[in-house]
Scaffold this active site. Structure first.
Site, PDB file in Angstrom:
ATOM      1  N   TYR A 221      -5.811   3.886  -2.601  1.00 63.43           N
ATOM      2  CA  TYR A 221      -4.613   4.703  -2.337  1.00 63.43           C
ATOM      3  C   TYR A 221      -4.016   4.334  -0.984  1.00 63.43           C
ATOM      4  O   TYR A 221      -2.799   4.125  -0.871  1.00 63.43           O
ATOM      5  CB  TYR A 221      -4.972   6.184  -2.374  1.00 63.43           C
ATOM      6  CG  TYR A 221      -3.837   7.083  -1.976  1.00 63.43           C
ATOM      7  CD1 TYR A 221      -2.765   7.307  -2.840  1.00 63.43           C
ATOM      8  CD2 TYR A 221      -3.813   7.696  -0.732  1.00 63.43           C
ATOM      9  CE1 TYR A 221      -1.707   8.123  -2.475  1.00 63.43           C
ATOM     10  CE2 TYR A 221      -2.762   8.518  -0.358  1.00 63.43           C
ATOM     11  CZ  TYR A 221      -1.715   8.723  -1.223  1.00 63.43           C
ATOM     12  OH  TYR A 221      -0.668   9.537  -0.854  1.00 63.43           O
TER      13      TYR A 221
ATOM     14  N   SER B  80       2.489   8.843   3.441  1.00 57.02           N
ATOM     15  CA  SER B  80       1.279   9.631   3.634  1.00 57.02           C
ATOM     16  C   SER B  80       0.652   9.262   4.967  1.00 57.02           C
ATOM     17  O   SER B  80       0.854   8.155   5.470  1.00 57.02           O
ATOM     18  CB  SER B  80       0.294   9.348   2.492  1.00 57.02           C
ATOM     19  OG  SER B  80      -0.995   9.851   2.777  1.00 57.02           O
TER      20      SER B  80
ATOM     21  N   LYS C 102      -0.274   2.757   0.140  1.00 59.37           N
ATOM     22  CA  LYS C 102       0.623   3.387   1.112  1.00 59.37           C
ATOM     23  C   LYS C 102       0.832   2.507   2.342  1.00 59.37           C
ATOM     24  O   LYS C 102       1.917   2.506   2.936  1.00 59.37           O
ATOM     25  CB  LYS C 102       0.087   4.764   1.504  1.00 59.37           C
ATOM     26  CG  LYS C 102       0.187   5.795   0.384  1.00 59.37           C
ATOM     27  CD  LYS C 102       1.637   6.014  -0.038  1.00 59.37           C
ATOM     28  CE  LYS C 102       1.782   7.111  -1.060  1.00 59.37           C
ATOM     29  NZ  LYS C 102       3.197   7.332  -1.461  1.00 59.37           N
TER      30      LYS C 102
END
Length: 353
Positions: free
Chosen positions: A212, A199, A216
């Protein structure tokens, strides 16, 4: 709608692919359309056996399809390439809960690739991974696509320990377990490639996505470190940095409602910023989010390129901010610019808009 160009596979005339995370989302309509292609490029004879079942619950010459979203469309796209002159044998599309495949019955109309097989695979369950690896053992797995992932959005104060642990269990440790399960065979053949769905949040911090992005960032560090060791084994590892994509990911991610009790317990400034961020997300997805078929060529290029890069992005949405992050090593310029991009200027130090 045209098909994404399939890169040359001179060195990979016969390619076996396994994809994780094929169960979700709004890619269902596109995948169903491709599966019902008028040229009948998707004739299927796989097997679908839901968890705990001794016989197929759905069989039309034994067809099988994955469930939806980016992983599903990618699996269907790859399965269909056999009709375009590339021997793909087979594509394993995996999902955690095969019962979710029930909804495909209304959409597929009995058409699916004969190179496609659906497998149960939960990246958080070592036994499930071992069973999938055993099923694939007789095949030469050329490409592993780690696509399973979940999201978590909101002020850090609202993120529970369990929610954070679940996120890391899927996004980071799920990728680790999946690679561990299939890497030894690739090493023994001294060939293969691993593609990991990352991402833009793995390259730069995004507001209200702290946990999050942390997961990542960890995936990026994992893969970059691993790629160095895999170089002598002729195993290529590629991270695909996706931005906003029209899938069910946003709808399914865990996030607090602005009017919930947990949000009302926070300070007024954080509540205001969070509401503004949700509005920013809506405008981004409305104006700039990509469709799944716009992202697929990046994956296909990583699979077909003789020497794929470590990183490739599906979007240039935040490229200027990424370059600013690199040009300003202390990070202060990036923090200011991202804040202004999302919230507008004039709010630093408690100033009102």
């Amino acid at each position: 709608m045209g098909w994404p160009r399939w890169p040359a596979l001179a060195a990979m005339e016969r390619t076996t692919v396994l994809i994780t995370g094929c169960s979700s989302g709004i890619g269902l309509g596109l995948a169903a359309r491709l599966a019902a292609d008028a040229a009948r490029r998707f004739q299927g004879k796989g097997v679908w056996q839901p968890r705990g079942s001794g016989s197929p619950r759905w069989s039309h010459q034994g067809e099988t399809e994955p469930g939806g979203g980016l992983g599903w469309v990618l699996a269907v796209q790859l399965g269909g390439t056999a009709a375009h002159g590339h021997a793909l044998s087979p594509v394993y599309a995996t999902m955690r809960d095969l019962a979710k495949g029930e909804r495909l019955l209304e959409r597929l109309g009995g058409c699916c690739p004969d190179t496609l097989e659906l497998l149960q695979l939960d990246v958080t369950d070592p036994c499930s991974l071992a069973a999938a690896a055993q099923r694939v053992q007789g095949q030469r797995l050329d490409v592993l696509v780690c696509n399973a992932g979940v999201g978590l959005m909101g002020p850090l104060e609202t993120c529970s320990d369990q929610a954070m642990k679940t996120l890391f269990d899927v996004n980071l440790f799920g990728a680790v377990r999946t690679i561990q399960a299939f890497l030894p065979a690739m090493k023994s053949r001294r060939a293969g490639r691993i593609i990991v769905s990352s991402s833009i949040g793995g390259l730069q911090g995004l507001p209200f996505n702290a946990v999050y992005c942390a997961s990542k960032f960890a995936v990026e560090g994992l893969c970059e470190s691993l790629a160095i060791v895999l170089r002598p084994f002729n195993i290529h590892l590629t991270l695909v940095q996706c931005g906003p994509v029209h899938t069910s990911f946003l709808a399914n991610l865990q996030r607090p409602d602005p009017e919930s009790s947990e949000m009302r317990g926070l300070d007024a400034e954080t509540q205001r910023l969070y509401r503004r961020y949700l509005g920013h997300c809506q405008s981004i997805f409305r104006d700039t989010a990509q469709e799944v078929e716009e992202v697929l060529p990046v994956f296909l290029e990583a699979i077909g390129s003789p020497c794929p890069p470590l990183r490739c992005a599906s979007t240039q949405l935040l490229a200027p901010l990424w370059r600013l992050r690199l040009s300003s090593p202390d990070g202060s310029a990036y923090v200011r610019a991202m804040h202004d991009f999302v919230f507008g200027g004039g709010e630093a130090g408690g100033e009102q808009p």
